[in-house]
Design a protein around this motif. Structure first.
Motif, PDB file in Angstrom:
ATOM      1  N   LYS A  64       3.541  -0.972  -9.043  1.00  0.00           N
ATOM      2  CA  LYS A  64       2.685  -0.049  -8.294  1.00  0.00           C
ATOM      3  C   LYS A  64       3.542   0.913  -7.468  1.00  0.00           C
ATOM      4  CE  LYS A  64      -1.562  -1.543  -9.254  1.00  0.00           C
ATOM      5  NZ  LYS A  64      -1.258  -2.367 -10.447  1.00  0.00           N
TER       6      LYS A  64
ATOM      7  N   VAL B  47      -2.942  -1.808  -1.744  1.00  0.00           N
ATOM      8  CA  VAL B  47      -3.478  -2.979  -2.433  1.00  0.00           C
ATOM      9  C   VAL B  47      -4.800  -3.405  -1.811  1.00  0.00           C
ATOM     10  CG1 VAL B  47      -3.075  -5.416  -2.985  1.00  0.00           C
ATOM     11  CG2 VAL B  47      -1.184  -3.762  -3.109  1.00  0.00           C
TER      12      VAL B  47
ATOM     13  N   THR C  38      -1.206  -8.649   0.518  1.00  0.00           N
ATOM     14  CA  THR C  38      -1.339  -7.249   0.097  1.00  0.00           C
ATOM     15  C   THR C  38      -0.037  -6.472   0.169  1.00  0.00           C
ATOM     16  OG1 THR C  38      -2.008  -6.591   2.337  1.00  0.00           O
ATOM     17  CG2 THR C  38      -3.766  -7.186   0.785  1.00  0.00           C
TER      18      THR C  38
ATOM     19  N   LYS D 248       0.701  -6.311  -8.422  1.00  0.00           N
ATOM     20  CA  LYS D 248       1.459  -5.391  -7.576  1.00  0.00           C
ATOM     21  C   LYS D 248       2.743  -4.893  -8.247  1.00  0.00           C
ATOM     22  CE  LYS D 248       1.350  -8.444  -4.234  1.00  0.00           C
ATOM     23  NZ  LYS D 248       1.654  -9.059  -2.904  1.00  0.00           N
TER      24      LYS D 248
ATOM     25  N   ASN E 257      -7.712  -0.723  -2.523  1.00  0.00           N
ATOM     26  CA  ASN E 257      -8.126  -0.653  -3.925  1.00  0.00           C
ATOM     27  C   ASN E 257      -8.861  -1.909  -4.366  1.00  0.00           C
ATOM     28  OD1 ASN E 257      -7.079   1.867  -5.553  1.00  0.00           O
ATOM     29  ND2 ASN E 257      -5.480   1.399  -4.052  1.00  0.00           N
ATOM     30  N   ALA E 258      -8.386  -3.067  -3.924  1.00  0.00           N
ATOM     31  CA  ALA E 258      -9.050  -4.323  -4.301  1.00  0.00           C
ATOM     32  C   ALA E 258     -10.444  -4.404  -3.708  1.00  0.00           C
ATOM     33  CB  ALA E 258      -8.204  -5.509  -3.847  1.00  0.00           C
TER      34      ALA E 258
ATOM     35  N   VAL F  35      -5.164  -7.786  -8.326  1.00  0.00           N
ATOM     36  CA  VAL F  35      -4.231  -6.655  -8.334  1.00  0.00           C
ATOM     37  C   VAL F  35      -2.855  -7.173  -8.716  1.00  0.00           C
ATOM     38  CG1 VAL F  35      -3.160  -4.801  -6.996  1.00  0.00           C
ATOM     39  CG2 VAL F  35      -5.521  -5.502  -6.496  1.00  0.00           C
TER      40      VAL F  35
ATOM     41  N   TYR G  88       0.614 -11.132  -7.170  1.00  0.00           N
ATOM     42  CA  TYR G  88      -0.807 -10.819  -7.310  1.00  0.00           C
ATOM     43  C   TYR G  88      -1.556 -10.963  -5.994  1.00  0.00           C
ATOM     44  CZ  TYR G  88       0.190 -11.391 -12.294  1.00  0.00           C
ATOM     45  OH  TYR G  88       0.725 -11.277 -13.552  1.00  0.00           O
TER      46      TYR G  88
ATOM     47  N   LEU H 124      -6.494  -4.694 -11.708  1.00  0.00           N
ATOM     48  CA  LEU H 124      -5.979  -3.422 -11.189  1.00  0.00           C
ATOM     49  C   LEU H 124      -4.446  -3.410 -11.245  1.00  0.00           C
ATOM     50  CD1 LEU H 124      -8.248  -2.998  -8.026  1.00  0.00           C
ATOM     51  CD2 LEU H 124      -8.629  -2.084 -10.309  1.00  0.00           C
TER      52      LEU H 124
END
Length: 251
Positions: free
Chosen positions: A108, A114, A12, A105, A117-118, A103, A21, A251
């Protein structure tokens, strides 16, 4: 009740992270199909033992399989074949559905969370899919419980508790945002060691294959295994997102 088992691939972090990712894969199974699916996994593991010599108690940890053999002498191409065979077995089950979140990244903002949101996206899809009756069995009046591999349990618990009181959904087509607290996902998420759960090992494999679809390592690319995730389409929650043919929440 629906149980959702979850595992992740990637990390993350946004700064100095080795991965672009972060992936979450959640396996939903209704209690009425839980035993049948477990029996399916046990039968598959017995086949792996007979064909490849893999003990039933040896954990299937996908990323580790590519790096090093789970048992001495197991060739790398055999390890990759096991992951493909695992995906094919999962795709046969009428009892399960995988919801996947990835996600990217890259790009961002520095304050983008991360992890939060995930997980929020995954919980929201779990809640909505139960309510719509789109999981196997279509038990739309049931509740859901989440079981995870070792993760940030305290942070995850805070997120779930907040979403049961304050869960803002952005408005579509100019409509205002709405607060729709979760009502179907109950209890705090429960942690379980992946070494003791074929279900979480299933999620680990799916999350890894999804990660490899987006960012394959050199060996996966060389072996043409980048699209192994696509073999899971029969058991993917394709309603989780309309952005692609596999329901992957991006995302």
């Amino acid at each position: 009740m629906y149980l959702m088992y979850v595992d992740e691939s990637g990390d993350t972090g946004l700064v100095n992270s080795p991965t672009r990712y972060f992936v979450l894969s959640g396996l939903a199974v209704h209690e009425s199909g839980w035993r049948d699916f477990l029996n399916h996994l046990v039968a598959f593991r017995r086949t792996l033992k007979a064909v490849h010599g893999l003990p039933l108690r040896t954990e299937v940890h996908a990323s580790e399989y590519i790096r090093r053999p789970p048992i001495p002498g197991m060739a790398k191409h055999v390890r990759l074949a096991i992951l493909r065979q695992f995906a094919d077995e999962l795709a046969k089950s009428p009892h399960i559905s995988f919801t996947n979140v990835i996600v990217d990244k890259q790009g961002k903002a520095a304050n983008y969370d991360v992890f939060e949101n995930a997980w929020q996206a995954l919980f929201q899809r779990f809640e909505n899919t139960i309510g719509a009756g789109h999981f196997p069995g279509a038990h739309r009046a049931d509740k859901g419980l989440v079981i995870t591999d070792a993760t940030d349990g305290r942070k995850l618990t805070r997120l779930v508790r907040r979403m049961t009181a304050h869960n803002v959904i952005p408005g579509m087509g100019g409509l205002p945002a709405r607060n729709l607290p979760m009502v179907r996902v109950i209890e705090d998420p429960h942690g379980k060691n992946s070494a003791d759960s074929y279900f979480i090992q299933s999620c680990d494999t799916v999350a890894y294959l999804l990660h490899q679809k987006y960012a394959p390592c050199s060996y996966v690319r060389k072996q043409g295994a980048r699209q192994y995730f696509n073999r899971l389409r029969p058991v993917l929650n394709t309603r989780a997102s309309r952005a692609n043919g596999f329901g992957i929440v991006q995302l």
